[in-house]
Design a protein around this motif. Structure first.
Motif, PDB file in Angstrom:
ATOM      1  N   ARG A  67       0.841  -1.209   0.000  1.00 54.11           N
ATOM      2  CA  ARG A  67       0.000   0.000   0.000  1.00 54.11           C
ATOM      3  C   ARG A  67       0.873   1.256   0.000  1.00 54.11           C
ATOM      4  NH1 ARG A  67      -5.222   1.089   1.516  1.00 54.11           N
ATOM      5  NH2 ARG A  67      -5.597  -1.012   0.719  1.00 54.11           N
ATOM      6  N   PHE A  68       1.940   1.243   0.820  1.00 61.58           N
ATOM      7  CA  PHE A  68       2.846   2.398   0.846  1.00 61.58           C
ATOM      8  C   PHE A  68       3.556   2.568  -0.500  1.00 61.58           C
ATOM      9  CE2 PHE A  68       3.363   2.115   5.730  1.00 61.58           C
ATOM     10  CZ  PHE A  68       2.356   3.057   5.907  1.00 61.58           C
ATOM     11  N   GLN A  69       3.912   1.455  -1.146  1.00 61.16           N
ATOM     12  CA  GLN A  69       4.552   1.533  -2.457  1.00 61.16           C
ATOM     13  C   GLN A  69       3.596   2.139  -3.482  1.00 61.16           C
ATOM     14  OE1 GLN A  69       7.930   0.427  -3.262  1.00 61.16           O
ATOM     15  NE2 GLN A  69       7.324   1.875  -4.886  1.00 61.16           N
ATOM     16  N   GLN A  70       2.322   1.757  -3.396  1.00 59.55           N
ATOM     17  CA  GLN A  70       1.323   2.318  -4.304  1.00 59.55           C
ATOM     18  C   GLN A  70       1.174   3.820  -4.092  1.00 59.55           C
ATOM     19  OE1 GLN A  70      -2.596   0.715  -3.679  1.00 59.55           O
ATOM     20  NE2 GLN A  70      -3.471   1.730  -5.487  1.00 59.55           N
ATOM     21  N   ILE A  71       1.173   4.245  -2.816  1.00 57.38           N
ATOM     22  CA  ILE A  71       1.053   5.679  -2.521  1.00 57.38           C
ATOM     23  C   ILE A  71       2.237   6.440  -3.099  1.00 57.38           C
ATOM     24  CG2 ILE A  71       1.102   7.390  -0.657  1.00 57.38           C
ATOM     25  CD1 ILE A  71      -0.482   5.369   1.046  1.00 57.38           C
ATOM     26  N   LEU A  72       3.443   5.921  -2.888  1.00 56.94           N
ATOM     27  CA  LEU A  72       4.628   6.605  -3.408  1.00 56.94           C
ATOM     28  C   LEU A  72       4.611   6.659  -4.928  1.00 56.94           C
ATOM     29  CD1 LEU A  72       7.330   7.939  -2.692  1.00 56.94           C
ATOM     30  CD2 LEU A  72       8.402   5.680  -2.893  1.00 56.94           C
ATOM     31  N   ASP A  73       4.219   5.550  -5.561  1.00 61.33           N
ATOM     32  CA  ASP A  73       4.158   5.529  -7.028  1.00 61.33           C
ATOM     33  C   ASP A  73       3.153   6.552  -7.551  1.00 61.33           C
ATOM     34  OD1 ASP A  73       6.026   3.526  -7.046  1.00 61.33           O
ATOM     35  OD2 ASP A  73       4.585   1.897  -7.342  1.00 61.33           O
ATOM     36  N   GLU A  74       2.001   6.657  -6.887  1.00 63.95           N
ATOM     37  CA  GLU A  74       0.985   7.602  -7.331  1.00 63.95           C
ATOM     38  C   GLU A  74       1.455   9.042  -7.174  1.00 63.95           C
ATOM     39  OE1 GLU A  74      -2.576   6.680  -5.232  1.00 63.95           O
ATOM     40  OE2 GLU A  74      -3.063   4.937  -6.475  1.00 63.95           O
ATOM     41  N   VAL A  75       2.091   9.340  -6.028  1.00 59.37           N
ATOM     42  CA  VAL A  75       2.598  10.697  -5.815  1.00 59.37           C
ATOM     43  C   VAL A  75       3.677  11.029  -6.845  1.00 59.37           C
ATOM     44  CG1 VAL A  75       3.863  12.178  -4.212  1.00 59.37           C
ATOM     45  CG2 VAL A  75       1.996  10.750  -3.373  1.00 59.37           C
ATOM     46  N   THR A  76       4.550  10.051  -7.094  1.00 60.10           N
ATOM     47  CA  THR A  76       5.604  10.266  -8.095  1.00 60.10           C
ATOM     48  C   THR A  76       4.993  10.486  -9.474  1.00 60.10           C
ATOM     49  OG1 THR A  76       7.123   8.869  -6.832  1.00 60.10           O
ATOM     50  CG2 THR A  76       7.657   9.275  -9.147  1.00 60.10           C
ATOM     51  N   GLY A  77       3.962   9.712  -9.802  1.00 59.11           N
ATOM     52  CA  GLY A  77       3.291   9.881 -11.087  1.00 59.11           C
ATOM     53  C   GLY A  77       2.631  11.234 -11.220  1.00 59.11           C
TER      54      GLY A  77
END
Length: 304
Positions: A67-77
């Motif tokens: 879930r944290f990886q998904q959050i970071l990926d979304e913010v980076t995107g």
């Protein structure tokens, strides 16, 4: 929940060592440890089992890692998309263009703009001034290029671009072909083809009425190509703007007594902030060298 804390957490997951994770994130080990502790306080449980040589994820840490990886990926995107947008890469722009404006007036502008700003995807939306005004105010188009027989509402900022005359179009062999120009009073009794999308339609009709000119409305259409083809086929005459694209088989003459002009303008919503793409387009339109009216119509008397 701080996005940096999530980044530190994922770095520890990867390195399994607080010191190496701090080096990876360019922070000190104590600062990273405090951030992980704050994140644990936030989620309400331990994320790591801290050991001297190796750090292990707890069950809670393993559960939250994707879930944290998904959050970071979304913010980076989001940041990457914003960066591309602000740098005019893959930016979208919708430009409203009055449907009676001849396309060749804009070919040079659009070609130059596309060459200079290849990252901007430009979509042209045709319409009459009333519909373009509604789309502009609703934010469904970014700018509009149009004319009006009346003044534009105060909610718009208007920049004049060029002026063009109205001319009379008629078929080969028409009685008016011998004239260098045509007075409105000479049109009495003619079959007339009404261009329904013409923003000066009522104004031109009023000029004819004021001079006692009676025209027989034989056909009416929203399609400019249909009107011109019907004129070419001998079904009547019509008024068209000077810089319209004229099909073969038409003759045109300037209208006089009175001359009729329209002013084509760039229109935006007053006070609305521009996106970078919109700002770039607006500046390009204002800087473009628009041809002046008054070209030699004698060479366009017969379209070939």
């Amino acid at each position: 929940m701080d996005i940096h804390h999530i980044r530190y957490f994922l770095a520890v997951c990867e390195t399994r060592n607080f010191t190496r994770a701090g080096e990876k994130c360019n922070v000190t080990q104590p600062a990273l440890s405090r951030a992980i502790q704050q994140l644990e306080d936030e989620v309400g449980g331990l994320l790591f089992r801290r050991e001297r040589n190796l750090t292990h994820l707890t069950d809670l840490g393993a559960l939250l890692r994707p879930r944290f990886q998904q959050i970071l990926d979304e913010v980076t995107g989001v940041r990457q998309e914003a960066s591309r947008f602000l740098c005019l890469e893959n930016a979208n722009l919708k430009v409203g263009v009055m449907c009676t404006i001849g396309p060749r007036r804009f070919t040079g502008l659009l070609a130059d703009f596309n060459r200079r700003q290849q990252g901007i995807q430009l979509q042209l939306v045709e319409g009459v001034p009333a519909s373009l005004s509604q789309l502009l105010e609703a934010g469904e188009i970014d700018v509009a290029i149009m004319a009006s027989s009346n003044s534009f509402p105060e909610r718009f900022d208007v920049t004049p671009l060029y002026r063009e005359r109205f001319v009379l179009a008629f078929p080969n062999g028409h009685r008016l072909a011998r004239n260098d120009n045509v007075a409105i009073s000479e049109l009495d009794g003619e079959n007339y083809l009404r261009r329904l999308n013409c923003e000066y339609r009522d104004h031109l009709a009023g000029l004819c009425n004021d001079r006692g000119v009676k025209l027989r409305i034989s056909y009416a259409s929203e399609r400019e190509d249909w009107i011109q083809n019907m004129v070419s086929g001998g079904l009547g005459i019509c008024f068209i703007p000077e810089f319209s694209a004229v099909i073969p088989g038409l003759q045109i003459r300037p209208v006089i007594d009175p001359e009729v002009w329209r002013e084509v303008s760039l229109v935006v919503v007053a006070g609305r902030r521009f996106s970078p793409a919109t700002s770039t387009f607006v500046n390009s339109v204002k800087a473009h060298s628009w041809p002046e009216s008054g070209i030699d119509l004698s060479i366009r008397k017969t379209a070939a």
